[in-house]
Design a protein around this motif. Structure first.
Motif, mmCIF file in Angstrom:
data_model
loop_
_atom_site.group_PDB
_atom_site.id
_atom_site.type_symbol
_atom_site.label_atom_id
_atom_site.label_comp_id
_atom_site.label_asym_id
_atom_site.label_seq_id
_atom_site.Cartn_x
_atom_site.Cartn_y
_atom_site.Cartn_z
ATOM 1 N N LEU A 63 13.826 109.504 -8.992
ATOM 2 C CA LEU A 63 13.818 108.003 -9.445
ATOM 3 C C LEU A 63 12.355 107.941 -9.884
ATOM 4 N N SER A 64 11.897 108.763 -10.687
ATOM 5 C CA SER A 64 10.488 108.612 -11.188
ATOM 6 C C SER A 64 10.366 107.836 -12.191
ATOM 7 N N SER A 65 11.527 107.428 -13.009
ATOM 8 C CA SER A 65 11.368 106.545 -14.221
ATOM 9 C C SER A 65 11.961 105.178 -13.896
ATOM 10 N N HIS A 66 11.987 104.250 -14.914
ATOM 11 C CA HIS A 66 12.220 102.778 -14.551
ATOM 12 C C HIS A 66 13.793 102.906 -14.480
ATOM 13 N N ILE A 67 14.125 102.571 -13.101
ATOM 14 C CA ILE A 67 15.324 102.777 -12.520
ATOM 15 C C ILE A 67 16.514 102.278 -13.308
ATOM 16 N N LEU A 320 8.458 105.946 -2.113
ATOM 17 C CA LEU A 320 8.259 105.181 -3.538
ATOM 18 C C LEU A 320 9.234 105.566 -4.502
ATOM 19 N N ILE A 321 9.619 104.567 -5.247
ATOM 20 C CA ILE A 321 10.461 104.687 -6.450
ATOM 21 C C ILE A 321 9.826 104.149 -7.636
ATOM 22 N N GLY A 322 10.578 104.500 -8.814
ATOM 23 C CA GLY A 322 10.207 104.151 -10.024
ATOM 24 C C GLY A 322 8.884 105.014 -10.610
ATOM 25 N N PRO A 323 8.573 104.312 -11.719
ATOM 26 C CA PRO A 323 7.084 104.951 -12.302
ATOM 27 C C PRO A 323 5.959 104.815 -11.326
ATOM 28 N N GLY A 324 4.855 105.292 -11.555
ATOM 29 C CA GLY A 324 3.410 104.941 -10.917
ATOM 30 C C GLY A 324 3.446 105.281 -9.377
ATOM 31 N N GLN A 325 4.083 106.730 -8.823
ATOM 32 C CA GLN A 325 4.202 107.215 -7.904
ATOM 33 C C GLN A 325 2.786 108.079 -7.495
#
Length: 407
Positions: A63-67, A320-325
Motif C-alpha cells: 500500500l505504497s501508492s495513493h490507496i 504506515l499506509i499510502g505514499p510518504g512512508q
C-alpha cells in the motif's frame, strides 16, 4: 570487517558501552570486543551510536501508492511497483533491516528484495489478509459485489485480502495464502479505522473460523496474528489460539492479563493513528475517515501501559499506509514519549525479533547473530528525535554488507 570507536547499544537491555569494536565475518557478528587486525576492512565509527538493525513488525509495503487510486485502476501497475520498490529502499535506509508485512503483498515482492534485485529489508509476509465478507481488509466500493474483489489483485505484487466465511472457506483461503508464499497468517477479527463497511466495535469471524486458520498455520509450523481493536474480538482470538495481536487499541487490564497468561504478544501502532488524525487524504483515503479515529491514540497509549503492567511482550509496528512512508522511525520517537527511548529501542529490536520467531538470528548485537547494524549520528537514547530522522542514520550494515554510508 571491524566497526570501531562507536558507542554500542546491544539490544539486550544493558547500558550503552563506549568505544566498542564489532567484528563481522561472513555476514555474522563474531565478536564485540578486541582490536582490529590487518586482515579485513576497518570502518571508523567514532562519534556514532550503533544499535541492532531495527525491525518494524507491522508494515504494508503493498500500500505504497495513493490507496483509492490504486484500487480504482487510476495508477498503472508500473507506478505501483515503482512506489513499492522505493518504499523498500527507504525503509532499509531508515535503519529497518527486517520488516513483517501484515497484508498487501505476496511472495513476489519479498522474493525480488531477497534476491538483491531491489534494495530493501528482510521481509516476512502473510500474503493477503483473511477477512470476512465486507469486513476489515475488504476495500471494495459501496456497491461493488464481493465476488469482484479478486479483480483488484496483481498477483506477484499486490494481494490485499481474501474474503471468506465459515471455517471451510477460511481454511481454503489460508491454504491459498500459504500457496502464495506466506510465512504466517493474519486475520481481521474486529472492525478497523481504515474501513468502509464496519465499525471499530464490530467483532468479525467466529472462534471456529479463527481456529481453522490457526490449525492450518500450526500444520505448517507457523502462527496467526490478528488485526483487533476491541476486547471482545481479542478474546475470541485468544480462545482460538492466535499468537499475536495487532493494534489492540482498547486492551484493558483484564484482557492484558489474559494475553499474558497465554503468552500472546501485542504490537501497537501509534504512527498511523498519529498521522491519519491529522490528514487522511495524503494516504489516499477520504477525509471522512478522520471521524473514526477519535481518541484512538490515547486509548492505544493506555493499552500499552496495561500490557506492560501485565507482563505482555509488547513489540513495535508503524502500520504506515499510502505514499510518504519515509519517516518510519516516527514510531520509536512516539514510543519514547510513551515509555522510554531504551524501551522503544528494545521493542524494535530484541522483542520484535522474538515475536517474529527470529530471535536466534537478529535483534541483538551478540556473537553468532546476523550482522544487521545501524549507526546513528548521535545517541538516540539521549535524543529520540534521531529515530525519526532518516538522515541521522548514517550507516546501515545488512548481513555484513554496508548498504548505506553517509559518514
Amino acid at each position: 570487517m571491524w566497526l570501531t570507536g562507536a558507542t554500542v547499544i546491544d539490544g539486550t537491555g544493558g547500558d550503552p558501552v563506549d568505544s566498542r569494536t564489532i567484528q563481522v565475518d561472513d555476514g555474522r557478528i563474531t565478536a564485540v570486543a578486541g582490536n582490529p587486525s590487518a586482515n579485513g576492512e576497518t570502518v571508523d565509527c567514532t562519534g556514532l551510536t550503533i544499535v541492532p538493525g531495527l525491525i518494524d513488525a507491522h508494515v504494508h509495503l503493498g500500500l505504497s501508492s495513493h490507496i483509492d487510486d490504486a484500487v480504482a485502476y487510476r495508477i498503472s501497475v508500473a507506478e505501483q511497483a515503482a512506489d513499492m520498490f522505493e518504499n523498500c529502499r527507504r525503509t532499509r535506509d531508515a535503519g529497518f533491516t527486517t520488516v513483517r508485512d501484515t497484508g498487501g503483498i505476496d511472495g513476489g515482492l519479498a522474493g525480488v528484495v531477497a534476491s538483491g534485485k531491489v534494495p530493501g529489508p528482510r521481509i516476512l509476509q502473510c500474503g493477503p489478509v483473511l477477512c470476512q465478507t465486507a469486513g476489515h481488509g475488504y476495500h471494495g466500493a459501496d456497491w461493488e459485489p464481493t465476488a469482484w474483489w479478486h479483480q483488484h489483485e496483481i498477483l506477484g505484487l499486490r494481494s490485499t485480502s481474501l474474503p471468506g466465511d465459515g471455517p471451510d472457506e477460511v481454511r481454503k483461503n489460508a491454504r491459498e495464502a500459504f500457496g502464495r508464499g506466506a510465512d504466517f497468517l493474519k486475520l481481521c477479527v474486529t472492525g478497523g479505522v481504515v474501513s468502509r463497511h464496519d465499525n471499530l466495535s464490530d467483532t468479525q469471524f467466529t472462534v471456529e473460523e479463527i481456529a481453522a486458520a490457526v490449525s492450518e498455520a500450526s500444520a505448517r509450523g507457523t502462527y496467526v496474528t490478528v488485526h483487533a481493536h476491541n476486547n471482545a474480538g481479542i478474546r475470541n482470538a485468544v480462545a482460538a489460539g492466535v499468537r499475536c495481536i495487532e493494534h489492540g487499541s482498547l486492551v484493558d487490564d483484564d484482557t492484558a492479563d489474559l494475553l499474558a497468561r497465554h503468552d500472546i504478544a501485542l504490537v501497537p501502532t501509534l504512527s498511523v493513528v498519529h498521522i491519519l488524525a491529522r490528514d487522511t487524504t495524503r494516504a489516499g483515503l477520504p477525509e471522512s475517515m478522520r471521524d473514526r479515529i477519535g481518541r484512538m491514540y490515547d486509548e492505544m497509549v493506555k493499552a500499552i501501559h496495561a500490557a506492560r503492567r501485565a507482563g505482555v511482550r509488547v513489540g513495535l509496528g508503524t502500520d504506515l499506509i499510502g505514499p510518504g512512508q519515509d519517516r518510519r522511525g516516527l514510531e520509536l520517537m512516539l514510543r519514547s514519549e510513551v515509555e522510554t527511548p531504551a524501551a522503544a529501542l528494545e521493542a524494535a529490536t530484541r522483542i520484535n525479533a522474538d515475536i517474529l520467531g527470529i530471535g536466534d538470528e537478529v535483534g541483538t548485537i551478540e556473537p553468532g547473530k546476523r550482522a544487521d547494524l545501524v549507526a546513528f549520528a548521535g545517541n538516540p537514547l539521549e535524543d529520540p528525535r534521531l529515530f525519526e530522522d532518516p538522515d541521522a542514520v548514517v550507516l546501515v550494515v545488512q548481513e555484513g554488507r554496508i548498504v548505506k554510508d553517509l559518514r
